[in-house]
Design an enzyme around this catalytic site. Structure first.
Site, PDB file in Angstrom:
ATOM      1  N   LYS A 173       0.772  -1.092  -0.024  1.00 31.86           N
ATOM      2  CA  LYS A 173       0.107  -0.067   0.084  1.00 31.86           C
ATOM      3  C   LYS A 173       0.955   1.279  -0.053  1.00 31.86           C
ATOM      4  O   LYS A 173       0.583   2.063  -0.557  1.00 31.86           O
ATOM      5  CB  LYS A 173      -1.097   0.051   1.196  1.00 31.86           C
ATOM      6  CG  LYS A 173      -1.975  -1.069   1.255  1.00 31.86           C
ATOM      7  CD  LYS A 173      -3.103  -0.567   2.170  1.00 31.86           C
ATOM      8  CE  LYS A 173      -4.015  -1.673   2.255  1.00 31.86           C
ATOM      9  NZ  LYS A 173      -4.939  -1.468   3.656  1.00 31.86           N
TER      10      LYS A 173
ATOM     11  N   LYS B 296      -5.263 -10.318  -6.417  1.00 25.16           N
ATOM     12  CA  LYS B 296      -6.427 -10.397  -5.394  1.00 25.16           C
ATOM     13  C   LYS B 296      -7.505  -9.625  -5.696  1.00 25.16           C
ATOM     14  O   LYS B 296      -7.189  -8.275  -6.060  1.00 25.16           O
ATOM     15  CB  LYS B 296      -5.811 -10.181  -4.085  1.00 25.16           C
ATOM     16  CG  LYS B 296      -6.830 -10.446  -2.950  1.00 25.16           C
ATOM     17  CD  LYS B 296      -6.220  -9.990  -1.787  1.00 25.16           C
ATOM     18  CE  LYS B 296      -6.120  -8.311  -1.481  1.00 25.16           C
ATOM     19  NZ  LYS B 296      -6.135  -7.987  -0.128  1.00 25.16           N
TER      20      LYS B 296
ATOM     21  N   LYS C  79     -11.421  -4.392  -2.661  1.00 24.57           N
ATOM     22  CA  LYS C  79     -12.372  -3.248  -2.766  1.00 24.57           C
ATOM     23  C   LYS C  79     -11.701  -2.023  -3.431  1.00 24.57           C
ATOM     24  O   LYS C  79     -12.277  -1.090  -3.953  1.00 24.57           O
ATOM     25  CB  LYS C  79     -12.709  -3.096  -1.349  1.00 24.57           C
ATOM     26  CG  LYS C  79     -13.495  -4.026  -0.636  1.00 24.57           C
ATOM     27  CD  LYS C  79     -14.362  -3.345   0.437  1.00 24.57           C
ATOM     28  CE  LYS C  79     -14.317  -4.260   1.829  1.00 24.57           C
ATOM     29  NZ  LYS C  79     -12.992  -3.935   2.451  1.00 24.57           N
TER      30      LYS C  79
HETATM   31  P1  TYM Z   1     -10.716  -6.412   4.268  1.00 21.58           P
HETATM   32  O1  TYM Z   1     -11.641  -5.302   4.689  1.00 21.58           O
HETATM   33  O2  TYM Z   1      -9.542  -6.084   3.373  1.00 21.58           O
HETATM   34  O3  TYM Z   1     -11.339  -7.694   4.110  1.00 21.58           O
HETATM   35  C1  TYM Z   1     -12.283  -8.374   4.837  1.00 21.58           C
HETATM   36  C2  TYM Z   1     -12.144  -9.824   4.624  1.00 21.58           C
HETATM   37  O4  TYM Z   1     -12.353 -10.345   3.249  1.00 21.58           O
HETATM   38  C3  TYM Z   1     -10.958 -10.982   3.036  1.00 21.58           C
HETATM   39  N1  TYM Z   1     -10.708 -10.784   1.686  1.00 21.58           N
HETATM   40  C4  TYM Z   1     -10.603 -11.779   0.671  1.00 21.58           C
HETATM   41  N2  TYM Z   1     -10.786 -13.180   0.836  1.00 21.58           N
HETATM   42  C5  TYM Z   1     -10.609 -13.939  -0.288  1.00 21.58           C
HETATM   43  N3  TYM Z   1     -10.186 -13.549  -1.653  1.00 21.58           N
HETATM   44  C6  TYM Z   1     -10.137 -12.130  -1.653  1.00 21.58           C
HETATM   45  N4  TYM Z   1      -9.954 -11.630  -2.967  1.00 21.58           N
HETATM   46  C7  TYM Z   1     -10.390 -11.364  -0.411  1.00 21.58           C
HETATM   47  N5  TYM Z   1     -10.402  -9.954  -0.423  1.00 21.58           N
HETATM   48  C8  TYM Z   1     -10.539  -9.641   1.065  1.00 21.58           C
HETATM   49  C9  TYM Z   1      -9.790 -10.605   3.808  1.00 21.58           C
HETATM   50  O5  TYM Z   1      -8.843 -11.720   4.072  1.00 21.58           O
HETATM   51  C10 TYM Z   1     -10.872 -10.053   5.309  1.00 21.58           C
HETATM   52  O6  TYM Z   1     -10.842 -11.460   5.957  1.00 21.58           O
HETATM   53  N6  TYM Z   1      -7.434  -6.078   8.044  1.00 21.58           N
HETATM   54  C11 TYM Z   1      -8.634  -6.601   7.847  1.00 21.58           C
HETATM   55  C12 TYM Z   1      -9.680  -5.915   8.683  1.00 21.58           C
HETATM   56  C13 TYM Z   1      -9.617  -6.222  10.215  1.00 21.58           C
HETATM   57  C14 TYM Z   1      -9.766  -7.445  10.756  1.00 21.58           C
HETATM   58  C15 TYM Z   1      -9.398  -7.015  12.272  1.00 21.58           C
HETATM   59  C16 TYM Z   1      -9.834  -8.839  10.513  1.00 21.58           C
HETATM   60  C17 TYM Z   1      -9.246  -5.046  11.061  1.00 21.58           C
HETATM   61  N7  TYM Z   1      -9.228  -5.819  12.328  1.00 21.58           N
HETATM   62  C18 TYM Z   1      -9.493  -8.122  13.124  1.00 21.58           C
HETATM   63  C19 TYM Z   1      -9.950  -9.649  11.543  1.00 21.58           C
HETATM   64  C20 TYM Z   1      -9.675  -9.290  12.818  1.00 21.58           C
HETATM   65  C21 TYM Z   1      -8.946  -6.155   6.425  1.00 21.58           C
HETATM   66  O7  TYM Z   1      -8.183  -5.424   5.771  1.00 21.58           O
HETATM   67  O8  TYM Z   1     -10.167  -6.570   5.846  1.00 21.58           O
END
Ligand code: TYM
Length: 332
Positions: free
Chosen positions: A112, A195, A198
């Site tokens: 990022k 990947k 969003k």
């Molecule tokens: P975020 O918002 O990027 O994504 C949310 C969840 O979706 C999964 N994900 C995917 N899984 C499979 N294929 C994909 N292309 C894909 N894109 C996203 C992510 O692995 C995630 O599980 N840092 C985290 C948010 C967070 C969090 C936490 C998660 C903040 N605190 C505590 C667990 C526990 C994140 O950026 O998610």
């Protein structure tokens, strides 16, 4: 019941199919056997530039999509991260035991910040994984269901918990990542070695939960494949087709083999058409329910407030213990 924690960033006005397959689907299943908390991590979302009105709207929209996809806010605790101040407070403490180099090795930060340029990338972006560790550790979490991209952050969480425990006495539970291999990573339909995200620059290869059915179908019909014209799973040689097969398999709860067999004699067109119908049949009710809930934001806010109170009770206890252990003087 084991304690479960997970969350998503409200970084767009719709979740994408990777969020659904990589996370929401297992959240929904696991909430039955677990004491689960699911947050909308707005404090994480501000680590890249945000539009304030849009963030507020996206936060509600994300909450509505959790519920529409099957998260039950009377069984699980579904809340907005910033409603519970202990997250930011514990993150500060954890920042003080995180190595500069250690944080610098996080691959998501490296990606990022490379995109943004060293000066545009904020200290908040650098500390992002530490805030995530605070989220998880506040609730004495045992399992964290996420996609593959979050594995390194959960490793860091374990390292920080271990370090804190050995320095200040047993305080934190060591959480485990729960990553289902078949669904760990969904790829961009136009660029099937990257990947799906969003924050992708082009939306042509991203399937949004809230897209109109006709848009979803069009994106799937246009997905990048290859000229071998056989519906066969081969991640290396056929990344596009393999990605579509994974999506098909997860959403239909059928094996990849049986789908390959079904489409062995037909070309990509029929396969994609079948997939488009399947995705639309799963997402259309979620989309309808989400839009319905967004018609009544006051009710949604009420649910979120009640759930935040539940989360805060647990979080405040952990934070008090931490403050005591590290030697902060209690207010008399
Ligand atoms: P975020 O918002 O990027 O994504 C949310 C969840 O979706 C999964 N994900 C995917 N899984 C499979 N294929 C994909 N292309 C894909 N894109 C996203 C992510 O692995 C995630 O599980 N840092 C985290 C948010 C967070 C969090 C936490 C998660 C903040 N605190 C505590 C667990 C526990 C994140 O950026 O998610």
């Amino acid at each position: 019941k084991p304690r479960l924690y997970s969350g998503m960033q409200p970084s767009s006005d719709s979740l994408q199919i990777g969020n659904y397959i990589g996370a929401l689907l297992s959240w929904k299943r696991m909430q039955e056997e677990c004491d689960a908390l699911f947050s909308i991590v707005d404090l994480h979302a501000i680590t890249v530039p945000q539009d304030p009105a849009q963030l507020r709207e996206n936060t509600r929209r994300t909450a509505a999509q959790y519920i529409a996809a099957g998260i039950d806010p009377s069984r699980s605790t579904l809340y907005v991260q910033s409603h519970v101040p202990a997250h930011a407070e514990l993150a500060w403490v954890l920042n003080t035991i995180t190595g500069f180099g250690e944080a610098g090795r996080m691959t998501q930060f490296k990606d990022k910040s490379a995109k943004q340029g060293a000066d545009a990338a904020s200290v908040g972006l650098f500390a992002y994984p530490v805030l995530m560790a605070a989220d998880i550790l506040l609730y004495r979490t045992e399992v964290v269901p996420v996609g593959e991209d979050q594995r390194q952050h959960i490793e860091l969480t374990r390292d920080l918990a271990t370090r804190f425990n050995s320095r200040f006495g047993d305080t934190f539970v060591l959480p485990e990542a729960r990553i289902l291999t078949e669904t760990a990573k969904i790829y961009d339909l136009q660029n099937p070695t990257a990947k799906m995200s969003k924050s992708a620059e082009s939306h042509a290869g991203v399937i949004w939960l809230l897209d109109e059915p006709s848009v979803t179908a069009k994106k799937i019909m246009r997905a990048v494949t290859d000229d071998d014209a056989s519906v066969r799973f081969d991640r290396e040689a056929k990344p596009g087709v393999s990605n579509l097969l994974s999506i098909y398999s997860v959403l239909s709860e059928r094996s990849v083999d049986s789908i390959e067999d079904e489409f062995a004699a037909s070309g990509y067109g029929a396969f994609k058409k079948g997939l488009a119908e399947l995705v639309v049949s799963v997402f259309e009710p979620i989309r309808a329910r989400t839009l319905e809930m967004l018609d009544d934001p006051a009710e949604l806010d009420r649910i979120l407030a009640g759930n935040a109170a539940r989360a805060q009770e647990i979080a405040d206890q952990t934070l008090q213990t931490v403050y005591d252990r590290i030697g902060l003087l209690r207010r008399g």
